[in-house]
Design an enzyme around this catalytic site. Structure first.
Site, PDB file in Angstrom:
ATOM      1  N   HIS A  31      17.512  76.745  59.331  1.00 37.69           N
ATOM      2  CA  HIS A  31      17.405  76.382  60.755  1.00 37.69           C
ATOM      3  C   HIS A  31      18.083  77.450  61.598  1.00 37.69           C
ATOM      4  O   HIS A  31      19.313  77.486  61.726  1.00 37.69           O
ATOM      5  CB  HIS A  31      18.023  75.017  61.054  1.00 37.69           C
ATOM      6  CG  HIS A  31      17.825  74.593  62.487  1.00 37.69           C
ATOM      7  ND1 HIS A  31      16.730  73.868  62.918  1.00 37.69           N
ATOM      8  CD2 HIS A  31      18.560  74.835  63.611  1.00 37.69           C
ATOM      9  CE1 HIS A  31      16.819  73.666  64.225  1.00 37.69           C
ATOM     10  NE2 HIS A  31      17.930  74.250  64.671  1.00 37.69           N
ATOM     11  N   HIS A 181      19.294  67.954  62.457  1.00 39.84           N
ATOM     12  CA  HIS A 181      20.695  67.573  62.648  1.00 39.84           C
ATOM     13  C   HIS A 181      20.934  66.067  62.510  1.00 39.84           C
ATOM     14  O   HIS A 181      21.731  65.483  63.255  1.00 39.84           O
ATOM     15  CB  HIS A 181      21.205  68.036  64.019  1.00 39.84           C
ATOM     16  CG  HIS A 181      20.684  69.386  64.448  1.00 39.84           C
ATOM     17  ND1 HIS A 181      20.442  70.415  63.560  1.00 39.84           N
ATOM     18  CD2 HIS A 181      20.359  69.877  65.659  1.00 39.84           C
ATOM     19  CE1 HIS A 181      19.978  71.466  64.227  1.00 39.84           C
ATOM     20  NE2 HIS A 181      19.920  71.177  65.489  1.00 39.84           N
ATOM     21  N   ASP A 249      21.764  77.383  62.626  1.00 40.42           N
ATOM     22  CA  ASP A 249      21.406  77.103  64.019  1.00 40.42           C
ATOM     23  C   ASP A 249      21.643  78.326  64.924  1.00 40.42           C
ATOM     24  O   ASP A 249      21.586  78.223  66.146  1.00 40.42           O
ATOM     25  CB  ASP A 249      22.156  75.886  64.561  1.00 40.42           C
ATOM     26  CG  ASP A 249      21.676  75.451  65.930  1.00 40.42           C
ATOM     27  OD1 ASP A 249      20.458  75.509  66.187  1.00 40.42           O
ATOM     28  OD2 ASP A 249      22.515  75.068  66.770  1.00 40.42           O
ATOM     29  N   ASN A 254      22.496  77.191  73.855  1.00 41.74           N
ATOM     30  CA  ASN A 254      23.299  76.429  74.831  1.00 41.74           C
ATOM     31  C   ASN A 254      24.770  76.236  74.490  1.00 41.74           C
ATOM     32  O   ASN A 254      25.470  75.569  75.246  1.00 41.74           O
ATOM     33  CB  ASN A 254      22.712  75.020  75.040  1.00 41.74           C
ATOM     34  CG  ASN A 254      21.452  75.048  75.860  1.00 41.74           C
ATOM     35  OD1 ASN A 254      21.408  75.730  76.873  1.00 41.74           O
ATOM     36  ND2 ASN A 254      20.434  74.346  75.412  1.00 41.74           N
TER      37      ASN A 254
HETATM   38  C1  0GY Z   1      18.964  73.384  68.157  1.00 38.94           C
HETATM   39  C2  0GY Z   1      19.424  72.842  69.366  1.00 38.94           C
HETATM   40  C3  0GY Z   1      19.147  73.010  70.647  1.00 38.94           C
HETATM   41  C4  0GY Z   1      18.121  73.774  71.230  1.00 38.94           C
HETATM   42  C5  0GY Z   1      16.934  74.011  70.714  1.00 38.94           C
HETATM   43  O1  0GY Z   1      14.755  74.670  70.881  1.00 38.94           O
HETATM   44  C6  0GY Z   1      15.848  74.664  71.428  1.00 38.94           C
HETATM   45  O2  0GY Z   1      16.059  75.159  72.522  1.00 38.94           O
HETATM   46  O3  0GY Z   1      16.634  73.600  69.514  1.00 38.94           O
HETATM   47  C7  0GY Z   1      19.991  72.269  71.550  1.00 38.94           C
HETATM   48  O4  0GY Z   1      20.216  72.717  72.690  1.00 38.94           O
HETATM   49  O5  0GY Z   1      20.500  71.192  71.157  1.00 38.94           O
HETATM   50  O6  0GY Z   1      19.023  72.680  67.185  1.00 38.94           O
HETATM   51  O7  0GY Z   1      18.519  74.494  67.998  1.00 38.94           O
END
Ligand code: 0GY
Length: 296
Positions: A31, A181, A249, A254
């Site tokens: 991931h 998650h 991740d 963010n």
């Molecule tokens: C993650 C989490 C986030 C964002 C994204 O696609 C994305 O922008 O997955 C998040 O902000 O919680 O798991 O990658």
């Protein structure tokens, strides 16, 4: 930092520690994401965050630094349904990356075939309101029916408070389901807490629901060394050893206020998967089955 990068979010460290734990040969970071580079792969007009460039080269340098062999690159919401940056990174990996796409629900078979040829092996459905404008369940079901012939799975991202609401939707997906998650439980409740119990009930409802035991940095408000995460997740790993995946991740979309150290994240692995057998399943056998089944 170039002018072009000014004002864009930096959510990762350029100086991660070397983990004490050495992942076994063939280990897969299942991931992670790439951002841009923006000049080549512009972000979506609907993106909810504007990150600095975090492209394939930086991802592969991190892979090598942490001791991983392969990556599964999940299309991030900031790139919307244009999978070009993710496909570019997969192509640049020399066979060491595969991906999960985000698609227009109206996608046709020819475009799905193109994504498959580019290394995609699943589609992601994102239910986080802070990341996407809408999540049309009926259209997602139609997409999941269309990807079945390719042997793909779906990846679903949601938070614990909508798990109950999503149960009928998840039950109707006709291909394997991977939950990002663990559906974001409150790990401070412990392994027997309401969130973990509800999530286990979901896993027990189908034998082809998998999960990523990822993101201690997002789920454990106490931060490193993520003791609450370890306490809540270790029994889950023990009980569902054939349906778990792990990933960094990176670049931690963010996470600008509390940027995690990727080396410290890797050092969580032997605490949630304490035996060599569990580590092999988590890092090699399970992700290989989903993403490189032809090598199994
Ligand atoms: C993650 C989490 C986030 C964002 C994204 O696609 C994305 O922008 O997955 C998040 O902000 O919680 O798991 O990658």
């Amino acid at each position: 930092m170039s002018d072009e990068q000014a004002g864009r979010i930096l959510s990762w460290t350029n100086d991660p520690s070397k983990p004490g734990f050495t992942p076994l040969p063939g280990a897969i970071d299942a991931h992670c994401h790439v951002f841009g580079p923006m000049a080549q792969f512009p972000f979506s007009a609907k993106a909810k965050y504007l990150p600095r460039d975090a492209g394939a080269e930086a991802l592969f340098a991190l892979r090598d630094h942490l001791g991983f062999s392969r990556n599964v690159i999940v299309q991030a919401s900031c790139h919307g349904i244009d999978n070009a940056a993710t496909l570019h990174a997969i192509a640049a990996s020399g066979g060491r990356a595969r991906g999960v796409a985000v698609v227009d629900p109206a996608i046709g078979d020819a475009e799905l075939d193109r994504l498959h040829a580019g290394g995609m092996r699943g589609v992601r459905f994102n239910f986080l309101k802070r990341l996407v404008d809408d999540a049309p369940k009926d259209k997602f079901i139609a997409v999941s029916q269309r990807i079945a012939r390719l042997g793909w799975h779906v990846v679903v991202y949601f938070e614990a408070d909508i798990l109950e609401e999503l149960r009928p939707f998840l039950a109707a997906i006709p291909v394997p389901v991977v939950i990002d998650h663990m559906g974001r439980p409150d790990v401070s409740q412990g392994p027997e807490g309401a969130d973990m119990r509800a999530f286990r009930a979901l896993l027990d409802s189908r034998d082809d629901i998998w999960t990523k035991v990822t993101c201690p940095d997002r789920l454990d408000p106490k931060g490193a060394p993520y003791d609450d995460f370890v306490r809540a997740v270790r029994p889950l790993v023990a009980d569902y050893p054939d349906r778990i995946l792990w990933g960094t991740d990176w670049p931690h979309p963010n996470m600008q206020d509390d940027i995690p150290d990727d080396g410290a994240l890797v050092d969580v692995i032997p605490r949630i998967a304490p035996t060599p057998e569990l580590q092999r399943k988590l890092l090699v056998d399970n992700p290989m089955r989903l993403y490189w089944p032809e090598e199994m």
